[in-house]
Design a protein around this motif. Structure first.
Motif, PDB file in Angstrom:
ATOM      1  N   VAL A  34       0.849  -1.193   0.000  1.00 13.55           N
ATOM      2  CA  VAL A  34       0.000   0.000   0.000  1.00 13.55           C
ATOM      3  C   VAL A  34       0.881   1.238   0.000  1.00 13.55           C
ATOM      4  O   VAL A  34       2.098   1.159   0.242  1.00 13.55           O
ATOM      5  CB  VAL A  34      -0.931   0.009   1.227  1.00 13.55           C
ATOM      6  CG1 VAL A  34      -1.873  -1.177   1.188  1.00 13.55           C
ATOM      7  CG2 VAL A  34      -0.128   0.003   2.525  1.00 13.55           C
ATOM      8  N   SER A  35       0.291   2.387  -0.247  1.00 15.50           N
ATOM      9  CA  SER A  35       1.053   3.633  -0.326  1.00 15.50           C
ATOM     10  C   SER A  35       1.485   4.109   1.050  1.00 15.50           C
ATOM     11  O   SER A  35       0.910   3.726   2.081  1.00 15.50           O
ATOM     12  CB  SER A  35       0.207   4.718  -0.986  1.00 15.50           C
ATOM     13  OG  SER A  35      -0.901   5.049  -0.157  1.00 15.50           O
ATOM     14  N   ALA A  36       2.491   4.974   1.054  1.00 12.79           N
ATOM     15  CA  ALA A  36       2.944   5.586   2.305  1.00 12.79           C
ATOM     16  C   ALA A  36       1.828   6.391   2.942  1.00 12.79           C
ATOM     17  O   ALA A  36       1.721   6.471   4.177  1.00 12.79           O
ATOM     18  CB  ALA A  36       4.160   6.465   2.035  1.00 12.79           C
ATOM     19  N   GLU A  37       0.974   6.982   2.113  1.00 17.38           N
ATOM     20  CA  GLU A  37      -0.150   7.769   2.631  1.00 17.38           C
ATOM     21  C   GLU A  37      -1.127   6.880   3.400  1.00 17.38           C
ATOM     22  O   GLU A  37      -1.640   7.263   4.457  1.00 17.38           O
ATOM     23  CB  GLU A  37      -0.878   8.470   1.478  1.00 17.38           C
ATOM     24  CG  GLU A  37      -0.094   9.591   0.805  1.00 17.38           C
ATOM     25  CD  GLU A  37       1.001   9.078  -0.108  1.00 17.38           C
ATOM     26  OE1 GLU A  37       1.897   9.878  -0.444  1.00 17.38           O
ATOM     27  OE2 GLU A  37       0.965   7.876  -0.482  1.00 17.38           O
ATOM     28  N   MET A  52      -0.334   3.995   4.890  1.00 15.87           N
ATOM     29  CA  MET A  52       0.322   3.574   6.122  1.00 15.87           C
ATOM     30  C   MET A  52       0.305   4.682   7.168  1.00 15.87           C
ATOM     31  O   MET A  52       0.214   4.416   8.370  1.00 15.87           O
ATOM     32  CB  MET A  52       1.759   3.137   5.827  1.00 15.87           C
ATOM     33  CG  MET A  52       1.846   1.880   4.970  1.00 15.87           C
ATOM     34  SD  MET A  52       3.536   1.401   4.533  1.00 15.87           S
ATOM     35  CE  MET A  52       4.181   0.887   6.125  1.00 15.87           C
ATOM     36  N   ALA A  53       0.365   5.924   6.734  1.00 19.75           N
ATOM     37  CA  ALA A  53       0.381   7.052   7.669  1.00 19.75           C
ATOM     38  C   ALA A  53      -0.939   7.210   8.409  1.00 19.75           C
ATOM     39  O   ALA A  53      -0.991   7.859   9.464  1.00 19.75           O
ATOM     40  CB  ALA A  53       0.714   8.337   6.917  1.00 19.75           C
ATOM     41  N   ALA A  96       6.957   0.852  12.663  1.00 20.51           N
ATOM     42  CA  ALA A  96       7.084  -0.558  13.028  1.00 20.51           C
ATOM     43  C   ALA A  96       7.511  -1.400  11.827  1.00 20.51           C
ATOM     44  O   ALA A  96       8.341  -2.310  11.949  1.00 20.51           O
ATOM     45  CB  ALA A  96       5.767  -1.082  13.592  1.00 20.51           C
ATOM     46  N   ALA A  97       6.967  -1.061  10.653  1.00 19.12           N
ATOM     47  CA  ALA A  97       7.324  -1.807   9.448  1.00 19.12           C
ATOM     48  C   ALA A  97       8.803  -1.642   9.123  1.00 19.12           C
ATOM     49  O   ALA A  97       9.493  -2.611   8.784  1.00 19.12           O
ATOM     50  CB  ALA A  97       6.472  -1.344   8.271  1.00 19.12           C
ATOM     51  N   ALA A  98       9.299  -0.422   9.247  1.00 18.47           N
ATOM     52  CA  ALA A  98      10.711  -0.182   8.955  1.00 18.47           C
ATOM     53  C   ALA A  98      11.610  -0.954   9.912  1.00 18.47           C
ATOM     54  O   ALA A  98      12.634  -1.529   9.501  1.00 18.47           O
ATOM     55  CB  ALA A  98      11.005   1.316   9.040  1.00 18.47           C
ATOM     56  N   ALA A  99      11.225  -0.990  11.190  1.00 18.23           N
ATOM     57  CA  ALA A  99      12.033  -1.707  12.179  1.00 18.23           C
ATOM     58  C   ALA A  99      12.036  -3.208  11.905  1.00 18.23           C
ATOM     59  O   ALA A  99      13.093  -3.862  11.962  1.00 18.23           O
ATOM     60  CB  ALA A  99      11.501  -1.426  13.584  1.00 18.23           C
TER      61      ALA A  99
END
Length: 228
Positions: A42-45, A47-48, A56-59
């Motif tokens: 999905v888009s960053a928008e 997820m925001a 959390a996804a990045a970690a």
């Protein structure tokens, strides 16, 4: 050494915690384990819109590589993990499963062990339904499905007879000690059964090779020679 792939999706880390406990259980049985987290598409928008999702996804992505077709081909056992999404598997994990069509077509997943685990936000949020929904693609892929059953006392305190689970109470509450005990049992059970099946296939291949070598060394007699 038995090879176990744990391919999971986790948004807040609850399903990841179960995945890590399953990995510990498999490793305790001597298995080599690959922990892999399916990625968002999905888009960053989007997820925001959920607080903490992107972070959390990045970690988790920093801790775990994305699952690949090569991981599935490598494994003797594949354990899928997903949070419930409206009573079913998360799209992120389903997208990975759908990517395995090439291996399915070649029959390369036939006979591998399959198992599943899940987590939900609420008590009746679809834990059992999600695991059961994962059994469907496992059957199509040719996996030998291994549930937890009630094969350990921990299953009378937590989890389901289909696979490990937990409830996060809408607050990303981590799995309980009992939840994690079930998960470790599941990892060990899957690793043990996968190891037995792999050993059986290896023994069968060895016996077939010995039989073939014997036939080549001692060819059938000429029927005419027996009349002399």
């Amino acid at each position: 050494m038995t090879k176990v792939l744990i391919a999971f999706y986790s948004r807040s880390g609850v399903t990841e915690a179960l995945a890590r406990a399953i990995a510990d259980g498999a490793a305790a049985k001597g298995a080599e384990v690959r922990l892999r987290r399916a990625r968002e598409f999905v888009s960053a928008e989007t997820m925001a819109l959920a607080t903490g999702w992107a972070e959390a996804a990045a970690a988790m992505n920093a801790r775990h590589a994305a699952p690949t077709e090569a991981d599935a081909e490598w494994a003797d056992a594949i354990i899928f993990g997903s949070p419930t999404r409206f009573g079913g598997v998360a799209a992120e994990l389903k997208a990975y499963i759908d990517s395995l069509g090439g291996l399915w077509f070649q029959g390369k997943l036939n006979g591998k062990v399959g198992s599943a685990f899940t987590s939900s936000s609420t008590v009746h949020g679809g834990n059992e339904a999600t695991i059961l929904s994962l059994f469907n693609p496992m059957a199509h892929l040719g996996l030998v499905i291994v549930p937890t059953g009630y094969a350990d006392p921990a299953l009378f305190r937590a989890g389901t007879p289909y696979g490990a689970s937990s409830v996060s109470w809408n607050e990303a509450t981590p799995p309980t000690a009992d939840d994690l005990e079930v998960a470790r049992f599941q990892g060990g059970r899957v690793a043990s059964i996968a190891g037995d099946l792999a050993a059986g296939r290896a023994n069968a291949a060895r016996d077939a090779a010995i039989d073939e070598a014997g036939r080549e060394s001692f060819p059938a007699s000429d029927p005419a020679a027996t009349l002399v």
